[in-house]
Design a protein around this motif. Structure first.
Motif, PDB file in Angstrom:
ATOM      1  N   LEU A 438       2.558  14.055  -3.324  1.00 21.88           N
ATOM      2  CA  LEU A 438       2.563  13.189  -4.511  1.00 21.88           C
ATOM      3  C   LEU A 438       4.000  12.798  -4.883  1.00 21.88           C
ATOM      4  O   LEU A 438       4.307  11.616  -5.093  1.00 21.88           O
ATOM      5  CB  LEU A 438       1.876  13.926  -5.671  1.00 21.88           C
ATOM      6  CG  LEU A 438       1.951  13.282  -7.049  1.00 21.88           C
ATOM      7  CD1 LEU A 438       1.255  11.931  -7.049  1.00 21.88           C
ATOM      8  CD2 LEU A 438       1.318  14.192  -8.100  1.00 21.88           C
ATOM      9  N   VAL A 439       4.876  13.778  -4.937  1.00 19.10           N
ATOM     10  CA  VAL A 439       6.258  13.493  -5.337  1.00 19.10           C
ATOM     11  C   VAL A 439       6.957  12.660  -4.258  1.00 19.10           C
ATOM     12  O   VAL A 439       7.679  11.704  -4.568  1.00 19.10           O
ATOM     13  CB  VAL A 439       7.031  14.800  -5.618  1.00 19.10           C
ATOM     14  CG1 VAL A 439       8.478  14.494  -6.002  1.00 19.10           C
ATOM     15  CG2 VAL A 439       6.360  15.586  -6.733  1.00 19.10           C
ATOM     16  N   ASP A 440       6.721  13.004  -3.003  1.00 17.28           N
ATOM     17  CA  ASP A 440       7.379  12.262  -1.921  1.00 17.28           C
ATOM     18  C   ASP A 440       6.952  10.795  -1.928  1.00 17.28           C
ATOM     19  O   ASP A 440       7.778   9.893  -1.769  1.00 17.28           O
ATOM     20  CB  ASP A 440       7.063  12.903  -0.562  1.00 17.28           C
ATOM     21  CG  ASP A 440       7.690  14.285  -0.435  1.00 17.28           C
ATOM     22  OD1 ASP A 440       8.527  14.641  -1.301  1.00 17.28           O
ATOM     23  OD2 ASP A 440       7.331  15.031   0.503  1.00 17.28           O
ATOM     24  N   VAL A 441       5.659  10.566  -2.119  1.00 19.97           N
ATOM     25  CA  VAL A 441       5.187   9.180  -2.142  1.00 19.97           C
ATOM     26  C   VAL A 441       5.716   8.450  -3.383  1.00 19.97           C
ATOM     27  O   VAL A 441       6.095   7.280  -3.309  1.00 19.97           O
ATOM     28  CB  VAL A 441       3.636   9.120  -2.066  1.00 19.97           C
ATOM     29  CG1 VAL A 441       3.127   7.730  -2.392  1.00 19.97           C
ATOM     30  CG2 VAL A 441       3.158   9.563  -0.698  1.00 19.97           C
ATOM     31  N   ALA A 442       5.774   9.155  -4.503  1.00 19.08           N
ATOM     32  CA  ALA A 442       6.331   8.518  -5.714  1.00 19.08           C
ATOM     33  C   ALA A 442       7.769   8.089  -5.434  1.00 19.08           C
ATOM     34  O   ALA A 442       8.179   6.974  -5.779  1.00 19.08           O
ATOM     35  CB  ALA A 442       6.275   9.487  -6.895  1.00 19.08           C
ATOM     36  N   ARG A 443       8.517   8.953  -4.773  1.00 21.12           N
ATOM     37  CA  ARG A 443       9.926   8.636  -4.469  1.00 21.12           C
ATOM     38  C   ARG A 443      10.009   7.413  -3.545  1.00 21.12           C
ATOM     39  O   ARG A 443      10.719   6.447  -3.854  1.00 21.12           O
ATOM     40  CB  ARG A 443      10.593   9.848  -3.813  1.00 21.12           C
ATOM     41  CG  ARG A 443      12.053   9.640  -3.532  1.00 21.12           C
ATOM     42  CD  ARG A 443      12.692  10.816  -2.806  1.00 21.12           C
ATOM     43  NE  ARG A 443      14.117  10.578  -2.640  1.00 21.12           N
ATOM     44  CZ  ARG A 443      14.646   9.728  -1.770  1.00 21.12           C
ATOM     45  NH1 ARG A 443      13.858   9.045  -0.949  1.00 21.12           N
ATOM     46  NH2 ARG A 443      15.943   9.540  -1.704  1.00 21.12           N
ATOM     47  N   GLU A 444       9.264   7.464  -2.456  1.00 19.97           N
ATOM     48  CA  GLU A 444       9.288   6.330  -1.502  1.00 19.97           C
ATOM     49  C   GLU A 444       8.873   5.038  -2.207  1.00 19.97           C
ATOM     50  O   GLU A 444       9.440   3.966  -1.947  1.00 19.97           O
ATOM     51  CB  GLU A 444       8.260   6.555  -0.385  1.00 19.97           C
ATOM     52  CG  GLU A 444       8.692   7.504   0.708  1.00 19.97           C
ATOM     53  CD  GLU A 444       7.498   7.825   1.608  1.00 19.97           C
ATOM     54  OE1 GLU A 444       6.605   6.961   1.797  1.00 19.97           O
ATOM     55  OE2 GLU A 444       7.441   8.955   2.109  1.00 19.97           O
ATOM     56  N   SER A 445       7.906   5.120  -3.074  1.00 18.07           N
ATOM     57  CA  SER A 445       7.386   3.914  -3.732  1.00 18.07           C
ATOM     58  C   SER A 445       8.398   3.360  -4.715  1.00 18.07           C
ATOM     59  O   SER A 445       8.540   2.142  -4.850  1.00 18.07           O
ATOM     60  CB  SER A 445       6.071   4.236  -4.461  1.00 18.07           C
ATOM     61  OG  SER A 445       5.176   4.836  -3.565  1.00 18.07           O
ATOM     62  N   ILE A 446       9.109   4.248  -5.411  1.00 10.39           N
ATOM     63  CA  ILE A 446      10.149   3.776  -6.341  1.00 10.39           C
ATOM     64  C   ILE A 446      11.250   3.075  -5.555  1.00 10.39           C
ATOM     65  O   ILE A 446      11.702   1.990  -5.923  1.00 10.39           O
ATOM     66  CB  ILE A 446      10.706   4.961  -7.178  1.00 10.39           C
ATOM     67  CG1 ILE A 446       9.629   5.468  -8.141  1.00 10.39           C
ATOM     68  CG2 ILE A 446      11.959   4.539  -7.948  1.00 10.39           C
ATOM     69  CD1 ILE A 446       9.956   6.782  -8.834  1.00 10.39           C
ATOM     70  N   VAL A 447      11.638   3.677  -4.433  1.00  3.17           N
ATOM     71  CA  VAL A 447      12.689   3.062  -3.612  1.00  3.17           C
ATOM     72  C   VAL A 447      12.208   1.696  -3.114  1.00  3.17           C
ATOM     73  O   VAL A 447      12.899   0.679  -3.245  1.00  3.17           O
ATOM     74  CB  VAL A 447      13.063   3.974  -2.408  1.00  3.17           C
ATOM     75  CG1 VAL A 447      13.968   3.243  -1.435  1.00  3.17           C
ATOM     76  CG2 VAL A 447      13.725   5.252  -2.913  1.00  3.17           C
ATOM     77  N   ALA A 448      10.974   1.652  -2.611  1.00  3.88           N
ATOM     78  CA  ALA A 448      10.458   0.391  -2.056  1.00  3.88           C
ATOM     79  C   ALA A 448      10.391  -0.698  -3.127  1.00  3.88           C
ATOM     80  O   ALA A 448      10.735  -1.856  -2.867  1.00  3.88           O
ATOM     81  CB  ALA A 448       9.072   0.621  -1.445  1.00  3.88           C
ATOM     82  N   ALA A 449       9.965  -0.343  -4.327  1.00  2.00           N
ATOM     83  CA  ALA A 449       9.797  -1.368  -5.370  1.00  2.00           C
ATOM     84  C   ALA A 449      11.116  -1.761  -6.006  1.00  2.00           C
ATOM     85  O   ALA A 449      11.329  -2.943  -6.306  1.00  2.00           O
ATOM     86  CB  ALA A 449       8.844  -0.847  -6.437  1.00  2.00           C
ATOM     87  N   THR A 450      12.006  -0.805  -6.205  1.00  2.00           N
ATOM     88  CA  THR A 450      13.219  -1.125  -6.974  1.00  2.00           C
ATOM     89  C   THR A 450      14.384  -1.571  -6.089  1.00  2.00           C
ATOM     90  O   THR A 450      15.302  -2.214  -6.568  1.00  2.00           O
ATOM     91  CB  THR A 450      13.709   0.093  -7.797  1.00  2.00           C
ATOM     92  OG1 THR A 450      13.989   1.185  -6.902  1.00  2.00           O
ATOM     93  CG2 THR A 450      12.681   0.524  -8.821  1.00  2.00           C
ATOM     94  N   GLU A 451      14.350  -1.209  -4.828  1.00  2.00           N
ATOM     95  CA  GLU A 451      15.517  -1.538  -3.992  1.00  2.00           C
ATOM     96  C   GLU A 451      15.193  -2.613  -2.962  1.00  2.00           C
ATOM     97  O   GLU A 451      15.966  -2.841  -2.045  1.00  2.00           O
ATOM     98  CB  GLU A 451      16.060  -0.257  -3.350  1.00  2.00           C
ATOM     99  CG  GLU A 451      16.568   0.727  -4.408  1.00  2.00           C
ATOM    100  CD  GLU A 451      17.235   1.979  -3.851  1.00  2.00           C
ATOM    101  OE1 GLU A 451      17.623   1.952  -2.675  1.00  2.00           O
ATOM    102  OE2 GLU A 451      17.328   2.956  -4.601  1.00  2.00           O
ATOM    103  N   SER A 452      14.025  -3.250  -3.097  1.00  5.08           N
ATOM    104  CA  SER A 452      13.699  -4.271  -2.107  1.00  5.08           C
ATOM    105  C   SER A 452      14.217  -5.637  -2.590  1.00  5.08           C
ATOM    106  O   SER A 452      14.418  -5.853  -3.767  1.00  5.08           O
ATOM    107  CB  SER A 452      12.195  -4.351  -1.908  1.00  5.08           C
ATOM    108  OG  SER A 452      11.585  -4.674  -3.130  1.00  5.08           O
TER     109      SER A 452
END
Ligand code: PLP
Length: 452
Positions: A438-452
């Protein structure tokens, strides 16, 4: 026998989505975005802490079905308790009758909640649990002869539900401002979320408001330790105890709304326990049944109950009740859920699991667009900002929180934001591997949404 109406084999997924768009009005949802811009997720089944959609895709549920689920979706004991009760009696009213599961559940709740809470008034959801508490508090003061005590104190950014009474003590402008003309008067002070310690600076506004208004307050209502819907905002430890002391000094009733925090989410069965506080009224819902059926309870002290206990002709009755108050299937589910919590000593396992979650969350706290990670137990809020250094938020229409959850969904995890705050609120039963994921996916998703 005809095929069950619920058998999905008769329908195709596209028509199910079309019917949803045509007929269902979803809560807290801009339906234009829902119908025109979003991929509709239709859930068909639950297994453990996973949800499975009508196409057979699996998702880890990171928000425990909006903060309610405790043991996963298909716990055999809860299912068995519900089946047993369905066969015996699905429903009977508590007006003029009693039923076995509601008696047993009321007794159990009086035993496991903080000392002094003896009487249990059942309703159906968190909002009604709060509505009941407000009405009981008000009527209690009137019947005690304290007619000047007609006001409520509540907190800025509070969320206590969506009925008009609970909205009156709420403080989230986006949700509540439009109803202003319909609401009753309340006194508001800021939730002490800006304070890290419960020092004089933190307590001053509270002390002042009690000095000024203490004699006109019927009660104060608070989300203990954590304000949930405003974005998992944390009160400093010690604040609740000070609030209790001020209530005692000024003879003001304390209502603890444990709808979100109750049943383990903060690391103890009830948040109040962490400050050794017994409220005068306590509101429970969400996790009460393990999160499988809508049952709520408002617990009250003997003193409050006694203000209503009189001759019939006195008209001091609490004239309030819902058709499904004390529903036997819901009460049976709640009894089973509490039995599992106790037998499996789930609260004793929480500190280690919380620590693991805390460590894992560190990898999120350091991300470029994360301004703060707030956590108390299994309640987590990850605040996103365009520029954390100068406090610059994302523009409202960017829907950054929403973009993060879309990324998470692509990765097989369901989370739901509060604006630009990504919320994680797993079920207590989530395995350590699932928590990590859960935490790992939250992290990846934040990176994907905010740094794309
Ligand atoms: N009180 C609190 C603290 C809540 O967080 C909520 C819901 O999130 C409610 C009350 C309302 O509960 P319900 O949605 O069951 O009406």
């Amino acid at each position: 026998m005809c095929a069950s109406l619920l058998d999905m084999n008769q329908y195709n997924p596209e028509e199910m989505v079309a019917w949803d768009h045509h007929y269902v009005w979803h809560p807290f949802t801009q339906m234009k975005s829902w119908c025109e811009n979003e991929e509709t997720l239709v859930i068909a089944r639950g297994e453990g802490c996973e949800l499975i959609d009508i196409q057979g895709r699996r998702y880890l549920d990171g928000i425990s079905a909006l903060w309610v689920n405790v043991h996963g979706y298909d716990h055999p004991e809860i299912n068995a308790a519900m089946h047993e009760q369905i066969d015996r009696l699905p429903h009977s009213t508590l007006l003029g009758q009693a039923n076995v599961p509601s008696i047993l559940l009321a007794k159990k709740l009086a035993e496991i909640t903080p000392a002094g809470l003896e009487k249990v008034f059942f309703s159906d959801n968190g909002s009604t649990a709060v509505e009941v508490a407000l009405k009981i508090a008000y009527q209690c003061r009137q019947q005690e002869g304290q007619t000047q005590r007609s006001k409520f104190l509540s907190f800025g950014d509070a969320y206590h539900g969506d009925t008009i009474g609970s909205v009156s003590v709420g403080g989230i402008g986006l949700f509540h401002a439009v109803y202003h003309p319909l609401l009753f008067e309340r006194i508001e002070i800021p939730y002490p979320a800006e304070h890290k310690t419960c020092d004089d600076a933190c307590l001053q506004p509270l002390r002042e408001v009690f000095e000024k208004h203490g004699s006109e307050l019927a009660a104060v209502i608070i989300e203990p330790l954590v304000q949930g819907a405003s974005g998992m905002r944390l009160a400093p430890i010690g604040y609740l105890r000070e609030l209790r002391a001020l209530c005692d000094k000024h003879d003001v009733l304390l209502i603890c709304d444990e709808v979100a925090t109750g049943f383990g989410k903060t690391g103890t069965l009830f948040a109040c326990e962490q400050e050794k506080v017994s409220p005068d009224l306590m509101c429970l819902a969400k996790g009460l049944t393990g999160g499988v059926l809508p049952v709520a309870a408002t617990l009250a002290t003997q003193r409050i109950y006694d203000a209503f206990y009189d001759e019939y002709a006195s008209k001091k009755t609490f004239f309030h009740g819902h058709s499904f108050t004390g529903n036997p299937i819901g009460c049976a589910a709640a009894l089973a859920s509490i039995q599992i919590l106790e037998r499996e000593k789930m609260m004793e396992a929480m500190p280690g699991r919380i620590e693991r979650l805390t460590k894992r969350l560190q990898a999120i706290a350091s991300l470029k667009h994360v301004s703060e990670v707030r956590q108390r137990g299994f309640m987590v809020g990850i605040e996103l900002m365009q520029n954390p250094a100068n406090g610059e938020p994302y523009p409202y229409e960017t829907r950054m929180g929403h973009r993060v959850i879309e990324e998470a969904r692509k990765r097989g995890v369901i989370i739901r934001p509060l604006g630009d705050i990504v919320v994680l609120m797993p079920a207590l039963a989530m395995t350590e591997e699932q928590l990590d994921r859960l935490v790992d996916v939250a992290r990846e998703s934040i990176v994907a949404a905010t740094e794309s």
